[in-house]
Motif scaffolding. Structure first.
Motif, short mmCIF file in Angstrom:
data_model
loop_
_atom_site.label_atom_id
_atom_site.label_comp_id
_atom_site.label_asym_id
_atom_site.label_seq_id
_atom_site.Cartn_x
_atom_site.Cartn_y
_atom_site.Cartn_z
N VAL A 264 0.81 -1.21 0.00
CA VAL A 264 0.00 0.00 0.00
C VAL A 264 0.85 1.27 0.00
CG1 VAL A 264 -2.14 -0.91 0.95
CG2 VAL A 264 -0.29 -0.29 2.50
N PHE A 265 2.05 1.21 0.57
CA PHE A 265 2.92 2.37 0.59
C PHE A 265 4.34 1.93 0.27
CE2 PHE A 265 -0.30 3.26 3.95
CZ PHE A 265 -0.98 4.27 3.27
N THR A 266 5.02 2.71 -0.55
CA THR A 266 6.41 2.42 -0.88
C THR A 266 7.28 3.62 -0.53
OG1 THR A 266 6.07 3.18 -3.16
CG2 THR A 266 5.80 0.81 -2.73
N GLU B 223 -8.35 9.37 3.51
CA GLU B 223 -7.68 9.51 2.23
C GLU B 223 -6.78 8.32 1.90
OE1 GLU B 223 -8.17 11.96 0.11
OE2 GLU B 223 -9.54 13.09 1.42
N ASP B 224 -6.63 7.43 2.87
CA ASP B 224 -5.74 6.28 2.72
C ASP B 224 -4.32 6.72 2.34
OD1 ASP B 224 -5.25 3.57 2.97
OD2 ASP B 224 -5.64 3.14 0.86
N LYS B 225 -3.83 7.70 3.11
CA LYS B 225 -2.49 8.23 2.88
C LYS B 225 -1.76 8.35 4.21
CE LYS B 225 -3.64 11.02 -1.19
NZ LYS B 225 -3.65 12.39 -1.78
N LEU B 226 -0.44 8.35 4.11
CA LEU B 226 0.38 8.61 5.28
C LEU B 226 0.69 10.10 5.34
CD1 LEU B 226 2.96 5.67 5.34
CD2 LEU B 226 0.87 5.92 6.67
N ARG B 227 0.49 10.68 6.52
CA ARG B 227 0.77 12.09 6.74
C ARG B 227 1.97 12.22 7.67
NH1 ARG B 227 -2.21 14.20 2.64
NH2 ARG B 227 -4.44 13.65 2.83
N HIS C 82 4.90 9.31 11.01
CA HIS C 82 3.76 9.38 10.11
C HIS C 82 2.52 8.83 10.80
CE1 HIS C 82 6.37 9.88 6.44
NE2 HIS C 82 7.24 9.29 7.25
N LEU D 9 -1.62 7.43 9.73
CA LEU D 9 -2.47 7.02 8.61
C LEU D 9 -3.72 7.89 8.57
CD1 LEU D 9 -3.15 5.02 6.32
CD2 LEU D 9 -4.25 3.58 8.06
N ASP D 10 -3.89 8.57 7.47
CA ASP D 10 -5.13 9.30 7.18
C ASP D 10 -6.08 8.29 6.57
OD1 ASP D 10 -7.20 10.79 6.08
OD2 ASP D 10 -5.91 12.47 5.53
N ARG D 11 -6.97 7.75 7.39
CA ARG D 11 -7.84 6.66 6.92
C ARG D 11 -8.83 7.13 5.85
NH1 ARG D 11 -7.21 2.13 10.22
NH2 ARG D 11 -6.25 2.53 12.27
#
Length: 356
Positions: free
Chosen positions: A184-186, A217-221, A211, A213-215
């Motif tokens: 999911v993240f690289t 947006e499914d992104k790492l902040r 970091h 997890l922005d659930r």
């Protein structure tokens, strides 16, 4: 169940009562949300007088003396990951699991990086060469998952049932109904994963960044640690009784992060203050059942943080004393259900301490 045979040796209650003066905290001029700790000087360190450690090594059946990870499962067994085998301990005897080239259901790799027991009781093992192992207690067999970005560094199942696997330069997830993990993240190496009391999932990265997890947006902040990040990879995350995060850094000491206030307090080793953090290379921060914070250093030994004074109580190896800490290079910390604090070291096996 708790294995009563695992009970360690006692530390006098007086050891846990500090008589040190209160800490002084001053704000830096550069930023309002970052605090540095200034501790009053003392003539001597609050040494671990009266502390009595017990030890377990290869002479007692441990497969190897580099203990990278520690876990107690829901059945009461202690598990220890080493660089040469996985160990199960029942309080008396070690059972060692290693790779067997003639057994396809044995471990694929003997160098263990991390251990994790999921809420459903499944035991997971991450290895140096990139294998994720799922242990079947009924059969004693291992199911293998291969990752091409070794090693497997950290494992965690969040409250939504998603199982997270952090490897070098990638983060994978295994959903409840999925048969295989998916990336999911690289371009991120997360040494540690932690979910706080509010359900926020945190990742401590090798590049020195924190970091979450922005659930939605499914992104790492990213969250800056407000200190130079060069060579200060984040190694460990835990949470104190007030809900603040404690983050260990390799070469950067330990930091307390209050997320709602976005305020940092950084603790560093001060050679002129014997009650400061024992060493800035922090491998593990662990909160015990009483809420006390323990800090393991790659050099210098074990610290207990006194929240009333802001000082650190040191536990170190004393040459010739078999009941001191076995070694000052700490890799892992864990408290079992009977209150025994287990300390995994770089070359001297295990120490254990009952802090009651």
């Amino acid at each position: 169940l708790c294995l009563t045979a695992l009970a360690g040796l006692s530390v006098p209650a007086s050891l846990l009562a500090s008589t040190l003066n209160a800490q002084t905290i001053s704000a830096t001029a550069s930023t309002a949300n970052q605090l540095q700790v200034a501790l009053p000087r003392a003539n001597s360190s609050p040494a671990s007088l009266g502390a009595r450690f017990d030890r377990l090594t290869t002479e007692d059946g441990l497969s190897q003396n580099t203990v990278t990870s520690i876990l107690q499962d829901t059945r009461g067994f202690m598990w220890f990951g080493t660089e040469d085998g996985l160990n199960k301990y029942d309080g008396h005897t070690f059972t060692v699991y290693r790779h067997d080239p003639d057994d396809p259901h044995s471990l694929r790799d003997d160098s263990i990086m991390t251990l994790y027991e999921a809420p459903n009781g499944v035991l997971w093992i991450g290895t140096q060469s990139g294998w994720l192992e799922r242990y079947d207690r009924a059969t004693g067999q291992f199911t293998h998952y291969a990752f091409d970005t070794p090693p497997v560094l950290s494992l965690y199942q969040d409250r939504e049932g998603v199982f997270w696997i952090a490897t070098w330069n990638a983060i994978y997830r295994l959903d409840r109904d999925a048969e295989e993990p998916s990336v999911v993240f690289t371009h991120i190496t997360a040494n540690t994963i932690y979910e706080d009391r509010d359900g926020v999932l945190w990742f401590g990265a090798n590049d020195g960044w924190l970091h979450f997890l922005d659930r939605a947006e499914d992104k790492l902040r990213p969250v800056s640690v407000n200190v130079p990040v060069e060579n200060h990879s984040l190694t460990t995350i835990t949470e104190d009784q007030e809900g603040a995060l404690w983050i260990g850094r390799d070469g950067g000491g330990v930091s307390r992060y209050d997320d709602p206030q976005q305020r940092w307090i950084h603790y560093r080793h001060d050679p002129d203050d014997p009650t400061s953090l024992v060493d800035d290379a922090v491998s593990s921060v662990y909160r015990d059942q009483a809420g006390a914070l323990w800090i393991g250093a790659l050099e210098g030994g074990l610290d207990r943080f006194d929240s009333e004074t802001g000082r650190f109580v040191h536990y170190q190896n004393v040459p010739g004393d078999p009941h001191s800490l076995s070694e000052d290079s700490i890799l892992s910390l864990y408290q079992d259900c009977s209150g025994v604090l287990w300390i995994g070291t770089l070359t001297a096996g295990l120490s254990k301490l009952d802090p009651v």
